[in-house]
Design a protein around this motif. Structure first.
Motif, mmCIF file in Angstrom:
data_model
loop_
_atom_site.group_PDB
_atom_site.id
_atom_site.type_symbol
_atom_site.label_atom_id
_atom_site.label_comp_id
_atom_site.label_asym_id
_atom_site.label_seq_id
_atom_site.Cartn_x
_atom_site.Cartn_y
_atom_site.Cartn_z
ATOM 1 N N VAL A 169 0.847 -1.203 0.000
ATOM 2 C CA VAL A 169 0.000 0.000 0.000
ATOM 3 C C VAL A 169 0.880 1.250 0.000
ATOM 4 O O VAL A 169 0.592 2.220 -0.714
ATOM 5 C CB VAL A 169 -0.980 -0.009 1.195
ATOM 6 C CG1 VAL A 169 -1.665 1.343 1.353
ATOM 7 C CG2 VAL A 169 -2.018 -1.115 1.009
ATOM 8 N N CYS A 170 1.971 1.237 0.748
ATOM 9 C CA CYS A 170 2.887 2.385 0.758
ATOM 10 C C CYS A 170 3.447 2.644 -0.637
ATOM 11 O O CYS A 170 3.487 3.792 -1.084
ATOM 12 C CB CYS A 170 4.018 2.161 1.762
ATOM 13 S SG CYS A 170 3.520 2.317 3.482
ATOM 14 N N TYR A 171 3.869 1.576 -1.327
ATOM 15 C CA TYR A 171 4.361 1.737 -2.701
ATOM 16 C C TYR A 171 3.273 2.350 -3.579
ATOM 17 O O TYR A 171 3.525 3.281 -4.345
ATOM 18 C CB TYR A 171 4.776 0.391 -3.300
ATOM 19 C CG TYR A 171 6.131 -0.092 -2.874
ATOM 20 C CD1 TYR A 171 7.290 0.652 -3.114
ATOM 21 C CD2 TYR A 171 6.269 -1.319 -2.235
ATOM 22 C CE1 TYR A 171 8.539 0.196 -2.728
ATOM 23 C CE2 TYR A 171 7.521 -1.788 -1.839
ATOM 24 C CZ TYR A 171 8.650 -1.022 -2.097
ATOM 25 O OH TYR A 171 9.879 -1.480 -1.714
ATOM 26 N N PHE A 172 2.061 1.820 -3.482
ATOM 27 C CA PHE A 172 0.948 2.316 -4.290
ATOM 28 C C PHE A 172 0.676 3.794 -4.000
ATOM 29 O O PHE A 172 0.511 4.598 -4.927
ATOM 30 C CB PHE A 172 -0.315 1.490 -4.038
ATOM 31 C CG PHE A 172 -1.531 2.035 -4.738
ATOM 32 C CD1 PHE A 172 -1.713 1.838 -6.101
ATOM 33 C CD2 PHE A 172 -2.482 2.759 -4.037
ATOM 34 C CE1 PHE A 172 -2.825 2.364 -6.759
ATOM 35 C CE2 PHE A 172 -3.591 3.286 -4.677
ATOM 36 C CZ PHE A 172 -3.758 3.083 -6.047
ATOM 37 N N LEU A 173 0.620 4.156 -2.723
ATOM 38 C CA LEU A 173 0.331 5.545 -2.367
ATOM 39 C C LEU A 173 1.412 6.483 -2.888
ATOM 40 O O LEU A 173 1.108 7.588 -3.348
ATOM 41 C CB LEU A 173 0.147 5.684 -0.853
ATOM 42 C CG LEU A 173 -1.124 5.042 -0.303
ATOM 43 C CD1 LEU A 173 -1.148 5.126 1.219
ATOM 44 C CD2 LEU A 173 -2.381 5.673 -0.898
ATOM 45 N N GLN A 174 2.664 6.038 -2.830
ATOM 46 C CA GLN A 174 3.736 6.874 -3.387
ATOM 47 C C GLN A 174 3.540 7.075 -4.883
ATOM 48 O O GLN A 174 3.747 8.171 -5.393
ATOM 49 C CB GLN A 174 5.098 6.246 -3.111
ATOM 50 C CG GLN A 174 5.597 6.537 -1.721
ATOM 51 C CD GLN A 174 7.063 6.188 -1.562
ATOM 52 O OE1 GLN A 174 7.549 5.241 -2.150
ATOM 53 N NE2 GLN A 174 7.748 6.954 -0.756
ATOM 54 N N GLU A 175 3.129 6.016 -5.566
ATOM 55 C CA GLU A 175 2.865 6.138 -7.001
ATOM 56 C C GLU A 175 1.743 7.132 -7.276
ATOM 57 O O GLU A 175 1.693 7.738 -8.347
ATOM 58 C CB GLU A 175 2.503 4.774 -7.594
ATOM 59 C CG GLU A 175 3.670 3.820 -7.684
ATOM 60 C CD GLU A 175 3.251 2.438 -8.135
ATOM 61 O OE1 GLU A 175 2.036 2.180 -8.296
ATOM 62 O OE2 GLU A 175 4.149 1.599 -8.326
ATOM 63 N N GLN A 176 0.833 7.299 -6.313
ATOM 64 C CA GLN A 176 -0.287 8.231 -6.459
ATOM 65 C C GLN A 176 0.082 9.643 -6.004
ATOM 66 O O GLN A 176 -0.767 10.524 -5.952
ATOM 67 C CB GLN A 176 -1.505 7.740 -5.662
ATOM 68 C CG GLN A 176 -1.951 6.328 -5.989
ATOM 69 C CD GLN A 176 -2.119 6.082 -7.475
ATOM 70 O OE1 GLN A 176 -2.824 6.813 -8.144
ATOM 71 N NE2 GLN A 176 -1.479 5.039 -7.974
ATOM 72 N N GLY A 177 1.326 9.842 -5.612
ATOM 73 C CA GLY A 177 1.790 11.171 -5.236
ATOM 74 C C GLY A 177 1.791 11.467 -3.749
ATOM 75 O O GLY A 177 2.080 12.599 -3.346
ATOM 76 N N TYR A 178 1.492 10.479 -2.918
ATOM 77 C CA TYR A 178 1.558 10.685 -1.464
ATOM 78 C C TYR A 178 3.015 10.625 -1.045
ATOM 79 O O TYR A 178 3.734 9.692 -1.397
ATOM 80 C CB TYR A 178 0.747 9.616 -0.725
ATOM 81 C CG TYR A 178 -0.741 9.801 -0.859
ATOM 82 C CD1 TYR A 178 -1.467 10.456 0.130
ATOM 83 C CD2 TYR A 178 -1.413 9.338 -1.982
ATOM 84 C CE1 TYR A 178 -2.832 10.638 -0.001
ATOM 85 C CE2 TYR A 178 -2.783 9.521 -2.126
ATOM 86 C CZ TYR A 178 -3.479 10.167 -1.131
ATOM 87 O OH TYR A 178 -4.828 10.360 -1.271
ATOM 88 N N GLU A 179 3.446 11.635 -0.300
ATOM 89 C CA GLU A 179 4.861 11.730 0.045
ATOM 90 C C GLU A 179 5.176 11.256 1.453
ATOM 91 O O GLU A 179 6.302 10.837 1.716
ATOM 92 C CB GLU A 179 5.333 13.176 -0.129
ATOM 93 C CG GLU A 179 5.248 13.640 -1.567
ATOM 94 C CD GLU A 179 5.666 15.080 -1.747
ATOM 95 O OE1 GLU A 179 6.124 15.711 -0.772
ATOM 96 O OE2 GLU A 179 5.533 15.573 -2.880
ATOM 97 N N ASP A 180 4.232 11.329 2.362
ATOM 98 C CA ASP A 180 4.519 11.049 3.766
ATOM 99 C C ASP A 180 3.825 9.773 4.223
ATOM 100 O O ASP A 180 2.924 9.806 5.054
ATOM 101 C CB ASP A 180 4.095 12.240 4.630
ATOM 102 C CG ASP A 180 5.075 12.522 5.751
ATOM 103 O OD1 ASP A 180 5.997 11.706 5.963
ATOM 104 O OD2 ASP A 180 4.919 13.554 6.414
ATOM 105 N N VAL A 181 4.230 8.636 3.643
ATOM 106 C CA VAL A 181 3.667 7.345 4.025
ATOM 107 C C VAL A 181 4.716 6.547 4.786
ATOM 108 O O VAL A 181 5.892 6.543 4.424
ATOM 109 C CB VAL A 181 3.142 6.547 2.809
ATOM 110 C CG1 VAL A 181 1.957 7.250 2.176
ATOM 111 C CG2 VAL A 181 4.222 6.310 1.788
#
Length: 108
Positions: free
Chosen positions: A77-89
């Motif tokens: 999920v962290c990898y996915f969120l980073q791909e979506q532009g989330y920086e602070d996971v």
């Protein structure tokens, strides 16, 4: 791509116990049945397979601590969120299995 931050279960539990995660969001990505067995009161349940449909619930201006059973689904999920532009996971290493031992959860 930058790798996401990983926090140890001991450090995560310490921050929780001190109330230092109030500005963050703790997201449990396990399934409903796992959540019902035990969960952190401070967390919200968004099962891994529903994360893409629930991105609107995830603020981009807060730290997101992602937790699952052992740390594998949460890493994905962290990898996915980073791909979506989330920086602070932040992935909680060891997941609920490790955190529950540190917090002394009682099982029925």
């Amino acid at each position: 791509m930058d790798s996401f931050e990983i926090i140890s279960p001991r450090e995560f539990t310490g921050l929780l116990n001190k109330g230092e995660l109030e500005d963050a969001l703790v997201i449990d990505v396990r399934e409903q049945m796992e959540w019902e067995y035990y969960h952190l009161e401070e967390s919200i349940l968004i099962p891994m397979n529903t994360i893409p449909a629930n991105l609107d619930q995830l603020p981009r201006d807060r730290k997101l601590y992602i937790i699952c059973a052992h740390g594998v689904r949460s890493a994905n999920v962290c990898y996915f969120l980073q791909e979506q532009g989330y920086e602070d996971v932040i992935n909680v290493d060891g997941g609920m299995a490790a955190v529950a031992m540190l917090r002394g959860f009682q099982y029925d």
